[in-house]
Design a protein around this motif. Structure first.
Motif, PDB file in Angstrom:
ATOM      1  N   UNK A   9       0.839  -1.209   0.000  1.00  0.00           N
ATOM      2  CA  UNK A   9       0.000   0.000   0.000  1.00  0.00           C
ATOM      3  C   UNK A   9       0.870   1.254   0.000  1.00  0.00           C
ATOM      4  N   UNK A  10       1.959   1.226   0.764  1.00  0.00           N
ATOM      5  CA  UNK A  10       2.863   2.380   0.798  1.00  0.00           C
ATOM      6  C   UNK A  10       3.483   2.631  -0.566  1.00  0.00           C
ATOM      7  N   UNK A  11       3.689   1.554  -1.326  1.00  0.00           N
ATOM      8  CA  UNK A  11       4.271   1.686  -2.668  1.00  0.00           C
ATOM      9  C   UNK A  11       3.221   1.991  -3.729  1.00  0.00           C
ATOM     10  N   UNK A  12       1.946   1.985  -3.341  1.00  0.00           N
ATOM     11  CA  UNK A  12       0.870   2.249  -4.287  1.00  0.00           C
ATOM     12  C   UNK A  12       0.559   1.079  -5.202  1.00  0.00           C
ATOM     13  N   UNK A  13       0.940  -0.144  -4.802  1.00  0.00           N
ATOM     14  CA  UNK A  13       0.778  -1.301  -5.690  1.00  0.00           C
ATOM     15  C   UNK A  13      -0.136  -2.381  -5.115  1.00  0.00           C
ATOM     16  N   UNK A  14      -0.812  -2.096  -4.003  1.00  0.00           N
ATOM     17  CA  UNK A  14      -1.621  -3.137  -3.373  1.00  0.00           C
ATOM     18  C   UNK A  14      -2.760  -3.588  -4.282  1.00  0.00           C
ATOM     19  N   UNK A  15      -3.454  -2.653  -4.903  1.00  0.00           N
ATOM     20  CA  UNK A  15      -4.590  -3.040  -5.746  1.00  0.00           C
ATOM     21  C   UNK A  15      -4.142  -3.889  -6.937  1.00  0.00           C
ATOM     22  N   UNK A  16      -3.035  -3.534  -7.549  1.00  0.00           N
ATOM     23  CA  UNK A  16      -2.541  -4.308  -8.683  1.00  0.00           C
ATOM     24  C   UNK A  16      -2.123  -5.707  -8.234  1.00  0.00           C
ATOM     25  N   UNK A  17      -1.509  -5.789  -7.057  1.00  0.00           N
ATOM     26  CA  UNK A  17      -1.101  -7.100  -6.543  1.00  0.00           C
ATOM     27  C   UNK A  17      -2.314  -7.967  -6.234  1.00  0.00           C
TER      28      UNK A  17
END
Length: 275
Positions: free
Chosen positions: A85-93
């Motif tokens: 989430x901090x990297x802004x990639x949680x949704x894509x993962x």
């Protein structure tokens, strides 16, 4: 090689074949073929290979596709969620996990859940959002949900109630007490016990095992972690399932063969494969 790095010896084989309901072959010293052969030699003929991040989940799916004895579980471990989430990639993962969950060799979505031991309050929002998303993925694809619950019993149970648990929900490395086991039993959740049920300080786990309905009990290694006594601190692997299973049978006063047959059937039912 120090004594703590020496793999424990092979235990006496089980007479009834069983499954390791949760392992991490990718973190173990042997290659997959060696690990599976050693496990099969003592009666452990099926393993659930569990992913904890995208790379591990991809690997689990590939390995399950290549080996009939392996079934896969895919997920983002709760401690991965705040970092993503901090990297802004949680949704894509999460979207990639959903894609992997659709594969036939993937039998479960997990390990997912909450970890209040390694992640502080600042990361709990991301963990909860990820957990809820994994619950939805499991239900959409008709897969079992594999729970990681560390120091978060009440919140895990609450979220499962709020979201509606999948039909097949497994508490991996069950860590609650007897009262929680009764709650899980009422809700039909499977409880999978690992090698820590053999530890001297684990009487609450043994008390939980004693009251858990047999039809909801599984056995796992969580290898390479949680090596059962008397080998605690040495490398764990699926071939050590008989050590934990025999200790569990002793807690319950159960016949080894009958108990093994029940756990084998439970694991197949939990993860939806032919025993």
């Amino acid at each position: 090689m120090s004594s703590n790095e020496t793999p424990p010896p092979l235990p006496a084989p089980l007479r009834v074949a069983v499954a390791d309901a949760h392992t991490h072959l990718d973190m173990q010293r042997d290659d997959v073929e060696e690990s599976l052969a050693r496990a099969a030699s003592v009666g452990v003929t099926t393993v659930m290979q569990v992913g904890c991040d995208l790379a591990g989940s991809r690997w689990a799916a590939r390995t399950a596709a290549a080996h009939a004895a392996v079934h896969a579980a895919v997920a983002l471990h709760p401690n991965e969620a705040p970092k993503l989430e901090a990297a802004g990639t949680l949704d894509a993962a999460l979207a990639e996990i959903a894609g992997l969950a659709a594969l036939p060799e993937v039998r479960a979505v997990g390990e997912t859940g909450l970890d209040h031991f390694r992640t502080g309050p600042e990361g709990r929002g991301a963990q909860e959002r990820s957990f809820r998303a994994h619950i939805d993925i499991a239900k959409r694809h008709g897969k079992a949900l594999m729970i990681h619950d560390r120091d978060a019993h009440a919140d895990v149970l609450r979220i499962l109630e709020e979201e509606g648990a999948p039909e097949r929900t497994v508490f991996h490395c069950y860590s609650g007490d007897a009262e929680m086991a009764r709650v899980c039993a009422e809700r039909g959740y499977f409880m999978s016990f690992a090698g820590n049920v053999t530890f001297k300080n684990a009487q609450p786990l043994r008390d939980a095992l004693a009251v858990a309905p047999q039809e909801l009990v599984l056995v796992e290694t969580d290898a390479p972690f949680l090596t059962p006594a008397p080998f605690r601190g040495r490398p764990n692997a699926p071939y050590l399932i008989p050590v934990t299973l025999r200790a569990m049978a002793a807690v319950r006063g159960a016949d080894e063969d009958g108990f093994a047959a029940a756990l084998a059937a439970n694991t197949a039912r939990a993860f939806g494969y032919a025993p």
